[in-house]
Write a protein that holds these residues in place. Structure first.
Motif, short mmCIF file in Angstrom:
data_model
loop_
_atom_site.label_atom_id
_atom_site.label_comp_id
_atom_site.label_asym_id
_atom_site.label_seq_id
_atom_site.Cartn_x
_atom_site.Cartn_y
_atom_site.Cartn_z
N GLU A 1 7.52 0.62 14.12
CA GLU A 1 6.95 -0.07 12.97
C GLU A 1 6.22 0.95 12.10
O GLU A 1 5.93 2.07 12.55
CB GLU A 1 5.97 -1.15 13.42
CG GLU A 1 6.65 -2.34 14.06
CD GLU A 1 5.67 -3.46 14.39
OE1 GLU A 1 4.45 -3.30 14.16
OE2 GLU A 1 6.14 -4.49 14.87
N HIS A 2 5.93 0.56 10.87
CA HIS A 2 5.20 1.46 9.99
C HIS A 2 4.01 0.75 9.37
O HIS A 2 3.94 -0.47 9.37
CB HIS A 2 6.13 2.03 8.90
CG HIS A 2 6.82 0.97 8.11
ND1 HIS A 2 8.12 0.59 8.39
CD2 HIS A 2 6.43 0.21 7.08
CE1 HIS A 2 8.48 -0.35 7.55
NE2 HIS A 2 7.47 -0.62 6.75
N GLU A 3 3.11 1.56 8.89
CA GLU A 3 1.92 1.09 8.18
C GLU A 3 1.98 1.68 6.78
O GLU A 3 2.27 2.87 6.62
CB GLU A 3 0.67 1.54 8.90
CG GLU A 3 -0.61 1.01 8.32
CD GLU A 3 -1.83 1.39 9.15
OE1 GLU A 3 -2.94 1.17 8.65
OE2 GLU A 3 -1.69 1.92 10.27
N ILE A 4 1.72 0.84 5.79
CA ILE A 4 1.82 1.28 4.40
C ILE A 4 0.43 1.39 3.79
O ILE A 4 -0.41 0.51 3.96
CB ILE A 4 2.70 0.31 3.59
CG1 ILE A 4 4.13 0.37 4.12
CG2 ILE A 4 2.63 0.62 2.10
CD1 ILE A 4 5.08 -0.60 3.48
N HIS A 5 0.23 2.49 3.08
CA HIS A 5 -1.01 2.74 2.33
C HIS A 5 -0.63 2.77 0.85
O HIS A 5 0.19 3.60 0.45
CB HIS A 5 -1.64 4.08 2.76
CG HIS A 5 -1.79 4.21 4.24
ND1 HIS A 5 -2.90 3.77 4.91
CD2 HIS A 5 -0.96 4.71 5.19
CE1 HIS A 5 -2.74 4.00 6.21
NE2 HIS A 5 -1.58 4.57 6.40
N GLU A 6 -1.22 1.87 0.06
CA GLU A 6 -0.88 1.77 -1.36
C GLU A 6 -1.94 2.43 -2.23
O GLU A 6 -3.14 2.27 -1.98
CB GLU A 6 -0.76 0.30 -1.76
CG GLU A 6 0.37 -0.43 -1.07
CD GLU A 6 0.48 -1.87 -1.56
OE1 GLU A 6 0.45 -2.10 -2.79
OE2 GLU A 6 0.59 -2.76 -0.70
N PHE A 7 -1.47 3.12 -3.27
CA PHE A 7 -2.35 3.79 -4.22
C PHE A 7 -1.88 3.51 -5.64
O PHE A 7 -0.69 3.67 -5.94
CB PHE A 7 -2.38 5.31 -3.97
CG PHE A 7 -2.82 5.64 -2.57
CD1 PHE A 7 -4.17 5.73 -2.26
CD2 PHE A 7 -1.90 5.81 -1.55
CE1 PHE A 7 -4.58 6.00 -0.96
CE2 PHE A 7 -2.29 6.08 -0.26
CZ PHE A 7 -3.65 6.17 0.04
N ALA A 8 -2.82 3.11 -6.50
CA ALA A 8 -2.50 2.80 -7.90
C ALA A 8 -2.70 3.99 -8.82
O ALA A 8 -2.25 3.97 -9.96
CB ALA A 8 -3.32 1.61 -8.38
N THR A 9 -3.39 5.02 -8.33
CA THR A 9 -3.63 6.22 -9.15
C THR A 9 -3.37 7.47 -8.31
O THR A 9 -3.55 7.46 -7.09
CB THR A 9 -5.07 6.28 -9.70
OG1 THR A 9 -5.97 6.48 -8.61
CG2 THR A 9 -5.44 5.03 -10.49
N GLY A 10 -2.98 8.53 -9.00
CA GLY A 10 -2.82 9.81 -8.33
C GLY A 10 -4.13 10.30 -7.76
O GLY A 10 -4.17 10.89 -6.68
N ALA A 11 -5.21 10.05 -8.49
CA ALA A 11 -6.54 10.49 -8.04
C ALA A 11 -6.91 9.81 -6.72
O ALA A 11 -7.43 10.46 -5.81
CB ALA A 11 -7.58 10.19 -9.10
N ALA A 12 -6.62 8.52 -6.59
CA ALA A 12 -6.93 7.80 -5.34
C ALA A 12 -6.12 8.36 -4.18
O ALA A 12 -6.63 8.52 -3.07
CB ALA A 12 -6.67 6.31 -5.51
N LEU A 13 -4.85 8.68 -4.43
CA LEU A 13 -4.01 9.26 -3.39
C LEU A 13 -4.56 10.62 -2.95
O LEU A 13 -4.68 10.89 -1.75
CB LEU A 13 -2.58 9.41 -3.89
CG LEU A 13 -1.60 10.12 -2.95
CD1 LEU A 13 -1.47 9.39 -1.62
CD2 LEU A 13 -0.24 10.27 -3.63
N ARG A 14 -4.92 11.46 -3.91
CA ARG A 14 -5.46 12.78 -3.57
C ARG A 14 -6.80 12.67 -2.84
O ARG A 14 -7.05 13.42 -1.89
CB ARG A 14 -5.60 13.63 -4.83
CG ARG A 14 -4.25 14.18 -5.30
CD ARG A 14 -4.41 15.18 -6.43
NE ARG A 14 -4.93 14.57 -7.63
CZ ARG A 14 -4.18 13.91 -8.53
NH1 ARG A 14 -2.88 13.80 -8.36
NH2 ARG A 14 -4.73 13.40 -9.60
#
Length: 146
Positions: A41-54
């Protein structure tokens, strides 16, 4: 019974970046909880901005818990496109996991290659193509065919 910490560690970790919540939702829907019988199984992490991902990557890298198995980045995201984010990740993240870029047109495959993405799919997202490509990347760390 609920999953133990050891079991949840085995889950594949997938990070999705898109400024468009409907794109993120279509990716999450296409991937479900498990994309293939031979994969966990996998777990998903969602990001709406590049800054939040970084920020997420920086924070997890500093505390030693950084574990992403695949990045899925929307090349059509604004104001910061996923292709530029992909290139930055590949240049700056040690042993960067595979990147799947989502492009606006088939002709944009060269941009995905420039970004150092291992694979690309096009908008609108075909759930079967996306799932097959993600499964290939999680199995091998590179694309076998698309």
């Amino acid at each position: 019974m609920g999953s133990t910490a050891a079991e949840s560690q085995k889950k594949k970790q997938i990070a999705i970046y898109s400024d468009d919540s409907s794109v993120r939702a279509s990716i999450v829907l296409a991937l479900g909880n498990r994309i293939a019988d031979d994969l966990p199984e996998h777990e998903i992490h969602e990001f709406a901005t590049g800054a939040a991902l970084r920020q997420y990557i920086d924070r997890k890298s500093q505390d030693g818990t950084f574990k992403i198995d695949l990045f899925i980045l929307d090349g059509e995201a604004a104001p910061e496109g996923g292709l530029g984010v992909a290139r930055q990740l590949k240049d700056e993240v040690f042993n960067c996991p595979p990147v799947l870029a989502i492009t606006g047109r088939k002709e944009d495959a060269w941009l995905a290659a420039w970004s150092k993405a291992e694979a690309s799919v096009i908008h609108p997202i075909d759930p079967f193509t996306l799932a097959r490509t993600v499964a290939d990347l999680l199995r091998t760390g590179s694309l076998t065919s698309a």
